[in-house]
Design a protein around this motif. Structure first.
Motif, PDB file in Angstrom:
ATOM      1  N   LYS A  35       0.831  -1.203   0.000  1.00  0.00           N
ATOM      2  CA  LYS A  35       0.000   0.000   0.000  1.00  0.00           C
ATOM      3  C   LYS A  35       0.868   1.257   0.000  1.00  0.00           C
ATOM      4  N   GLN A  36       1.949   1.246   0.777  1.00  0.00           N
ATOM      5  CA  GLN A  36       2.856   2.394   0.835  1.00  0.00           C
ATOM      6  C   GLN A  36       3.553   2.613  -0.510  1.00  0.00           C
ATOM      7  N   GLU A  37       3.957   1.522  -1.132  1.00  0.00           N
ATOM      8  CA  GLU A  37       4.613   1.629  -2.437  1.00  0.00           C
ATOM      9  C   GLU A  37       3.653   2.187  -3.479  1.00  0.00           C
ATOM     10  N   ARG A  38       2.398   1.749  -3.411  1.00  0.00           N
ATOM     11  CA  ARG A  38       1.417   2.251  -4.369  1.00  0.00           C
ATOM     12  C   ARG A  38       1.161   3.738  -4.147  1.00  0.00           C
ATOM     13  N   ALA A  39       1.108   4.153  -2.878  1.00  0.00           N
ATOM     14  CA  ALA A  39       0.909   5.572  -2.568  1.00  0.00           C
ATOM     15  C   ALA A  39       2.086   6.406  -3.056  1.00  0.00           C
ATOM     16  N   ALA A  40       3.296   5.892  -2.867  1.00  0.00           N
ATOM     17  CA  ALA A  40       4.490   6.613  -3.324  1.00  0.00           C
ATOM     18  C   ALA A  40       4.502   6.711  -4.840  1.00  0.00           C
ATOM     19  N   ARG A  41       4.076   5.640  -5.517  1.00  0.00           N
ATOM     20  CA  ARG A  41       4.026   5.638  -6.978  1.00  0.00           C
ATOM     21  C   ARG A  41       2.992   6.647  -7.476  1.00  0.00           C
ATOM     22  N   THR A  42       1.863   6.707  -6.796  1.00  0.00           N
ATOM     23  CA  THR A  42       0.822   7.668  -7.170  1.00  0.00           C
ATOM     24  C   THR A  42       1.311   9.090  -6.997  1.00  0.00           C
ATOM     25  N   ARG A  43       1.998   9.345  -5.892  1.00  0.00           N
ATOM     26  CA  ARG A  43       2.514  10.690  -5.636  1.00  0.00           C
ATOM     27  C   ARG A  43       3.521  11.093  -6.724  1.00  0.00           C
ATOM     28  N   ARG A  44       4.421  10.182  -7.074  1.00  0.00           N
ATOM     29  CA  ARG A  44       5.403  10.488  -8.118  1.00  0.00           C
ATOM     30  C   ARG A  44       4.710  10.767  -9.446  1.00  0.00           C
ATOM     31  N   SER A  45       3.704   9.982  -9.768  1.00  0.00           N
ATOM     32  CA  SER A  45       2.973  10.180 -11.020  1.00  0.00           C
ATOM     33  C   SER A  45       2.270  11.535 -11.041  1.00  0.00           C
ATOM     34  N   LEU A  46       1.725  11.926  -9.907  1.00  0.00           N
ATOM     35  CA  LEU A  46       1.038  13.218  -9.829  1.00  0.00           C
ATOM     36  C   LEU A  46       2.015  14.376  -9.986  1.00  0.00           C
ATOM     37  N   ILE A  47       3.175  14.275  -9.374  1.00  0.00           N
ATOM     38  CA  ILE A  47       4.173  15.340  -9.494  1.00  0.00           C
ATOM     39  C   ILE A  47       4.639  15.467 -10.939  1.00  0.00           C
ATOM     40  N   HIS A  48       4.894  14.329 -11.570  1.00  0.00           N
ATOM     41  CA  HIS A  48       5.350  14.370 -12.958  1.00  0.00           C
ATOM     42  C   HIS A  48       4.248  14.902 -13.877  1.00  0.00           C
ATOM     43  N   ALA A  49       3.021  14.464 -13.661  1.00  0.00           N
ATOM     44  CA  ALA A  49       1.907  14.946 -14.477  1.00  0.00           C
ATOM     45  C   ALA A  49       1.699  16.444 -14.270  1.00  0.00           C
ATOM     46  N   ALA A  50       1.813  16.890 -13.027  1.00  0.00           N
ATOM     47  CA  ALA A  50       1.666  18.316 -12.743  1.00  0.00           C
ATOM     48  C   ALA A  50       2.748  19.104 -13.453  1.00  0.00           C
ATOM     49  N   ALA A  51       3.970  18.591 -13.448  1.00  0.00           N
ATOM     50  CA  ALA A  51       5.061  19.273 -14.133  1.00  0.00           C
ATOM     51  C   ALA A  51       4.754  19.413 -15.618  1.00  0.00           C
ATOM     52  N   GLU A  52       4.260  18.356 -16.235  1.00  0.00           N
ATOM     53  CA  GLU A  52       3.924  18.416 -17.657  1.00  0.00           C
ATOM     54  C   GLU A  52       2.857  19.464 -17.933  1.00  0.00           C
ATOM     55  N   VAL A  53       1.810  19.492 -17.090  1.00  0.00           N
ATOM     56  CA  VAL A  53       0.714  20.445 -17.299  1.00  0.00           C
ATOM     57  C   VAL A  53       1.182  21.868 -17.027  1.00  0.00           C
ATOM     58  N   PHE A  54       1.915  22.075 -15.941  1.00  0.00           N
ATOM     59  CA  PHE A  54       2.424  23.415 -15.637  1.00  0.00           C
ATOM     60  C   PHE A  54       3.342  23.929 -16.753  1.00  0.00           C
ATOM     61  N   ALA A  55       4.200  23.036 -17.275  1.00  0.00           N
ATOM     62  CA  ALA A  55       5.136  23.434 -18.328  1.00  0.00           C
ATOM     63  C   ALA A  55       4.403  23.813 -19.608  1.00  0.00           C
ATOM     64  N   GLN A  56       3.275  23.159 -19.866  1.00  0.00           N
ATOM     65  CA  GLN A  56       2.529  23.407 -21.097  1.00  0.00           C
ATOM     66  C   GLN A  56       1.603  24.621 -21.005  1.00  0.00           C
ATOM     67  N   THR A  57       0.942  24.779 -19.848  1.00  0.00           N
ATOM     68  CA  THR A  57      -0.110  25.798 -19.746  1.00  0.00           C
ATOM     69  C   THR A  57       0.191  26.923 -18.780  1.00  0.00           C
ATOM     70  N   GLY A  58       1.160  26.718 -17.876  1.00  0.00           N
ATOM     71  CA  GLY A  58       1.389  27.685 -16.820  1.00  0.00           C
ATOM     72  C   GLY A  58       0.603  27.316 -15.578  1.00  0.00           C
ATOM     73  N   PHE A  59       0.905  27.983 -14.477  1.00  0.00           N
ATOM     74  CA  PHE A  59       0.288  27.633 -13.197  1.00  0.00           C
ATOM     75  C   PHE A  59      -1.197  27.979 -13.137  1.00  0.00           C
ATOM     76  N   VAL A  60      -1.541  29.204 -13.485  1.00  0.00           N
ATOM     77  CA  VAL A  60      -2.928  29.650 -13.320  1.00  0.00           C
ATOM     78  C   VAL A  60      -3.908  28.852 -14.179  1.00  0.00           C
ATOM     79  N   PRO A  61      -3.653  28.646 -15.482  1.00  0.00           N
ATOM     80  CA  PRO A  61      -4.626  27.898 -16.297  1.00  0.00           C
ATOM     81  C   PRO A  61      -4.685  26.412 -15.973  1.00  0.00           C
ATOM     82  N   ALA A  62      -3.664  25.863 -15.345  1.00  0.00           N
ATOM     83  CA  ALA A  62      -3.631  24.419 -15.080  1.00  0.00           C
ATOM     84  C   ALA A  62      -4.765  24.025 -14.146  1.00  0.00           C
ATOM     85  N   SER A  63      -5.400  22.899 -14.451  1.00  0.00           N
ATOM     86  CA  SER A  63      -6.497  22.420 -13.609  1.00  0.00           C
ATOM     87  C   SER A  63      -6.121  21.103 -12.947  1.00  0.00           C
ATOM     88  N   LEU A  64      -6.663  20.903 -11.746  1.00  0.00           N
ATOM     89  CA  LEU A  64      -6.411  19.651 -11.037  1.00  0.00           C
ATOM     90  C   LEU A  64      -6.981  18.469 -11.807  1.00  0.00           C
TER      91      LEU A  64
END
Length: 223
Positions: free
Chosen positions: A3-32
């Motif tokens: 369960k801990q490994e899955r949570a850590a994997r999810t967190r890493r995926s979210l950070i990477h996905a957020a980076a991709e969205v922020f890099a493409q659209t900027g902070f303000v337009p990016a949506s959760l």
């Protein structure tokens, strides 16, 4: 443990996905919603790890800061208190901006005035450059009349300029571009051939921090 490994994997995926969205659209337009969809997780899973978009941006910056710390430490481990250390670190940093979306997004977030927050990432780079050039001056590596403070201002400004310009034109982030800049700067910064002339192209292939492998989740998770 699973369960801990899955949570850590999810967190890493979210950070990477957020980076991709922020890099493409900027902070303000990016949506959760866009970030959770790109990560392949549910909105509930995103909110389990990050209460809001600001916390996600902070996590991206923290990851980028750690990447910068690794590449600067690697440069110093190879060359100690020399100008070559700074040359190699800038090559590695610009290479990371070109290749690693987390580093690129981290710097873009750091320069986003809409967030109204101080950036640990830019401070990390600036303080490292200042400390490295102070060490180089103490070691006698700088030309007579050149202070580490003046040299640091130039090197930091050049790095920020390449970062900003590279956001619109990737050729600014090329190895050739960085080499040509050092071709101009090094003769102004040092006149100590007895210490070994720094190599403007870097002492070896830039040690770019590799993009993090981000496992995609095949179905929405709750945490």
């Amino acid at each position: 443990m699973v369960k801990q490994e899955r949570a850590a994997r999810t967190r890493r995926s979210l950070i990477h996905a957020a980076a991709e969205v922020f890099a493409q659209t900027g902070f303000v337009p990016a949506s959760l919603g866009a970030i959770s969809a790109r990560a392949g997780v549910s909105n509930g899973a995103l909110h389990f790890h990050f209460a809001n978009k600001g916390m996600l941006a902070e996590a991206v910056e923290a990851e980028a800061t750690e990447a910068v710390r690794r590449l600067t430490e690697a440069a110093r481990a190879r060359h100690g208190d020399s100008l070559q250390t700074v040359v190699d670190a800038m090559h590695a940093l610009i290479g990371a901006l070109a290749e690693d979306v987390v580093v690129r997004a981290g710097f873009e977030l750091a320069g986003d005035i809409a967030r109204r927050t101080a950036s640990p990432l830019r401070r990390e780079w600036q303080h490292w450059v200042e400390d490295s050039l102070r060490r180089a001056e103490h070691a006698g590596a700088l030309a007579e009349g050149v202070s580490w403070k003046d040299a640091a201002r130039v090197v930091v400004a050049v790095g920020v300029g390449l970062e900003v310009l590279g956001g619109e034109d990737a050729t600014w982030l090329s190895r050739q571009s960085v080499t040509r800049i050092w071709d101009l700067l090094l003769p102004l910064l040092t006149d100590r051939p007895d210490l070994g002339a720094p190599v403007s192209s870097g002492s070896r292939a830039a040690a770019v921090v590799p993009p993090r492998a981000q496992p995609r989740l095949t179905q929405p998770e709750q945490r």
